[in-house]
Design a protein around this motif. Structure first.
Motif, PDB file in Angstrom:
ATOM      1  N   LEU A 257       0.817  -1.202   0.000  1.00 19.50           N
ATOM      2  CA  LEU A 257       0.000   0.000   0.000  1.00 19.50           C
ATOM      3  C   LEU A 257       0.859   1.263   0.000  1.00 19.50           C
ATOM      4  O   LEU A 257       1.944   1.291   0.575  1.00 19.50           O
ATOM      5  CB  LEU A 257      -0.925  -0.006   1.223  1.00 19.50           C
ATOM      6  CG  LEU A 257      -2.010  -1.089   1.211  1.00 19.50           C
ATOM      7  CD1 LEU A 257      -2.626  -1.245   2.591  1.00 19.50           C
ATOM      8  CD2 LEU A 257      -3.092  -0.760   0.172  1.00 19.50           C
ATOM      9  N   LYS A 258       0.311   2.300  -0.636  1.00 16.03           N
ATOM     10  CA  LYS A 258       0.975   3.599  -0.720  1.00 16.03           C
ATOM     11  C   LYS A 258       0.057   4.679  -0.176  1.00 16.03           C
ATOM     12  O   LYS A 258      -1.176   4.501  -0.120  1.00 16.03           O
ATOM     13  CB  LYS A 258       1.345   3.936  -2.166  1.00 16.03           C
ATOM     14  CG  LYS A 258       2.102   2.859  -2.923  1.00 16.03           C
ATOM     15  CD  LYS A 258       2.403   3.280  -4.339  1.00 16.03           C
ATOM     16  CE  LYS A 258       1.165   3.622  -5.160  1.00 16.03           C
ATOM     17  NZ  LYS A 258       0.233   2.503  -5.310  1.00 16.03           N
ATOM     18  N   ASP A 259       0.654   5.781   0.206  1.00 13.83           N
ATOM     19  CA  ASP A 259      -0.113   6.939   0.652  1.00 13.83           C
ATOM     20  C   ASP A 259      -1.155   7.295  -0.398  1.00 13.83           C
ATOM     21  O   ASP A 259      -0.843   7.433  -1.581  1.00 13.83           O
ATOM     22  CB  ASP A 259       0.849   8.117   0.873  1.00 13.83           C
ATOM     23  CG  ASP A 259       0.141   9.343   1.413  1.00 13.83           C
ATOM     24  OD1 ASP A 259      -0.968   9.216   1.957  1.00 13.83           O
ATOM     25  OD2 ASP A 259       0.714  10.445   1.282  1.00 13.83           O
ATOM     26  N   GLY A 260      -2.416   7.412   0.018  1.00 14.46           N
ATOM     27  CA  GLY A 260      -3.495   7.765  -0.893  1.00 14.46           C
ATOM     28  C   GLY A 260      -4.259   6.594  -1.466  1.00 14.46           C
ATOM     29  O   GLY A 260      -5.323   6.792  -2.079  1.00 14.46           O
ATOM     30  N   ASP A 261      -3.755   5.375  -1.301  1.00 20.49           N
ATOM     31  CA  ASP A 261      -4.467   4.204  -1.805  1.00 20.49           C
ATOM     32  C   ASP A 261      -5.806   4.044  -1.082  1.00 20.49           C
ATOM     33  O   ASP A 261      -5.950   4.391   0.099  1.00 20.49           O
ATOM     34  CB  ASP A 261      -3.641   2.930  -1.595  1.00 20.49           C
ATOM     35  CG  ASP A 261      -2.539   2.772  -2.631  1.00 20.49           C
ATOM     36  OD1 ASP A 261      -2.510   3.549  -3.599  1.00 20.49           O
ATOM     37  OD2 ASP A 261      -1.695   1.860  -2.459  1.00 20.49           O
ATOM     38  N   VAL A 262      -6.781   3.491  -1.788  1.00 12.87           N
ATOM     39  CA  VAL A 262      -8.118   3.283  -1.235  1.00 12.87           C
ATOM     40  C   VAL A 262      -8.452   1.796  -1.282  1.00 12.87           C
ATOM     41  O   VAL A 262      -8.381   1.165  -2.346  1.00 12.87           O
ATOM     42  CB  VAL A 262      -9.180   4.092  -1.999  1.00 12.87           C
ATOM     43  CG1 VAL A 262     -10.581   3.767  -1.481  1.00 12.87           C
ATOM     44  CG2 VAL A 262      -8.903   5.582  -1.878  1.00 12.87           C
ATOM     45  N   MET A 263      -8.792   1.243  -0.133  1.00 16.43           N
ATOM     46  CA  MET A 263      -9.211  -0.157  -0.032  1.00 16.43           C
ATOM     47  C   MET A 263     -10.736  -0.219   0.094  1.00 16.43           C
ATOM     48  O   MET A 263     -11.332   0.556   0.830  1.00 16.43           O
ATOM     49  CB  MET A 263      -8.576  -0.817   1.189  1.00 16.43           C
ATOM     50  CG  MET A 263      -7.072  -0.901   1.159  1.00 16.43           C
ATOM     51  SD  MET A 263      -6.360  -1.572   2.708  1.00 16.43           S
ATOM     52  CE  MET A 263      -6.467  -0.114   3.780  1.00 16.43           C
ATOM     53  N   HIS A 264     -11.323  -1.158  -0.633  1.00 17.78           N
ATOM     54  CA  HIS A 264     -12.773  -1.380  -0.548  1.00 17.78           C
ATOM     55  C   HIS A 264     -13.010  -2.858  -0.288  1.00 17.78           C
ATOM     56  O   HIS A 264     -12.563  -3.709  -1.056  1.00 17.78           O
ATOM     57  CB  HIS A 264     -13.473  -0.952  -1.839  1.00 17.78           C
ATOM     58  CG  HIS A 264     -14.963  -1.114  -1.772  1.00 17.78           C
ATOM     59  ND1 HIS A 264     -15.785  -0.192  -1.168  1.00 17.78           N
ATOM     60  CD2 HIS A 264     -15.767  -2.117  -2.213  1.00 17.78           C
ATOM     61  CE1 HIS A 264     -17.041  -0.601  -1.254  1.00 17.78           C
ATOM     62  NE2 HIS A 264     -17.051  -1.765  -1.876  1.00 17.78           N
TER      63      HIS A 264
END
Length: 281
Positions: A257-264
């Motif tokens: 994961l990176k800064d700004g990633d979105v998990m759903h």
């Protein structure tokens, strides 16, 4: 019933979701979704309440973690054979039980922190089992009688601390916000078979995990009975039951994961979660 908690962090109120999807305020009936409220008798009393007699919550309030007091937040490692294979580890002969600090629990749509030095953060969609009646040295046959309901958990992990480093799962999985939970607890009467639920997780709109609880190595009843041999499970305790394949660590090349990633995340019958990763301590 779908039980939830709504409001600003630290000031959440208990509620339930009515048949039309509106939040109803339970604060006039109970103090919180916790303790005896989650026992068989407590849930029976809640089920007798007509949701239409409860105040409707207007607007779109923040949804908090669905349980007000989680004394024990337990995880199960490598509980899907295909996930064990992608990590290069053998299928366990007995459940691998670890602990996540309860302080890592956050709301289902809260931001997940990426602290300094954490560069290998990973996702894990999981079925969460919420304990109702206390369970001590119970059999598999009676285990589901001690379950209040089910929820979604994201077992966020810093792989650098888990593998190839200190190898301590507790530290790798316990930072603040590393335990998104919710959006609600769905009582077990609405989930007749916890081993027939589909799970998915997307990162930035790309499907990463697809699985089914039917492929768990140790099912819910086995896990509850097994853990109860070593400790008394109390109302509100949560068991996060393991993740299907598709974690970032298991991909070639690996993805973190990176800064700004979105998990759903979504689990059949249990709703959905969405979290954004943000830099911060």
């Amino acid at each position: 019933m779908k039980l939830l908690r709504f409001g600003e962090k630290g000031a959440e109120k208990p509620g339930l979701l009515d048949a039309e999807g509106a939040i109803r305020d339970l604060s006039g009936k109970i103090d919180d979704i916790a303790g005896d409220v989650l026992t068989t008798q407590g849930l029976k009393k809640l089920a007798e309440i007509d949701p239409n007699t409860l105040p409707k919550v207007e607007g779109e309030p923040r949804i908090g973690a669905p349980i007000g007091l989680v004394q024990k937040f337990l995880g199960i490692g490598l509980n899907y054979s295909d996930h064990a294979a992608e990590t290069g580890l053998p299928v366990p002969e007995e459940p691998i039980v670890f602990v996540k600090a309860s302080s890592c629990i956050c709301g289902p749509n809260d931001n997940v922190l990426m602290p300094d030095g954490y560069e290998r953060m990973d996702w894990e969609v999981e079925l969460g089992v919420v304990i109702g009646d206390p369970a001590k040295r119970i059999s598999e046959a009676e285990a589901l009688d001690h379950v209040a309901g089910y929820t979604i958990c994201n077992d966020v992990s810093e792989r650098r601390l888990q593998v190839g480093g200190p190898g301590e799962w507790f530290k790798a999985k316990s930072y603040d916000t590393f335990g998104p939970m919710g959006p609600w607890v769905v009582t077990k009467d609405e989930i007749p078979d916890p081993q027939a639920l589909n799970l998915t997780l997307d990162v930035n709109g790309e499907r990463m995990q697809t699985g089914s609880t039917s492929t768990m190595i140790f099912n819910v009843a086995q896990l509850v009975a097994y853990i109860s041999r070593f400790m008394t499970l109390m109302p509100g305790d949560v068991i996060s039951t393991g993740t299907p394949p598709g974690v970032g660590m298991g991909r070639k090349p690996r993805i973190f994961l990176k800064d700004g990633d979105v998990m759903h995340l979504a689990v059949e019958g249990l709703g959905e979660q969405t979290q954004k990763l943000v830099r911060g301590n």
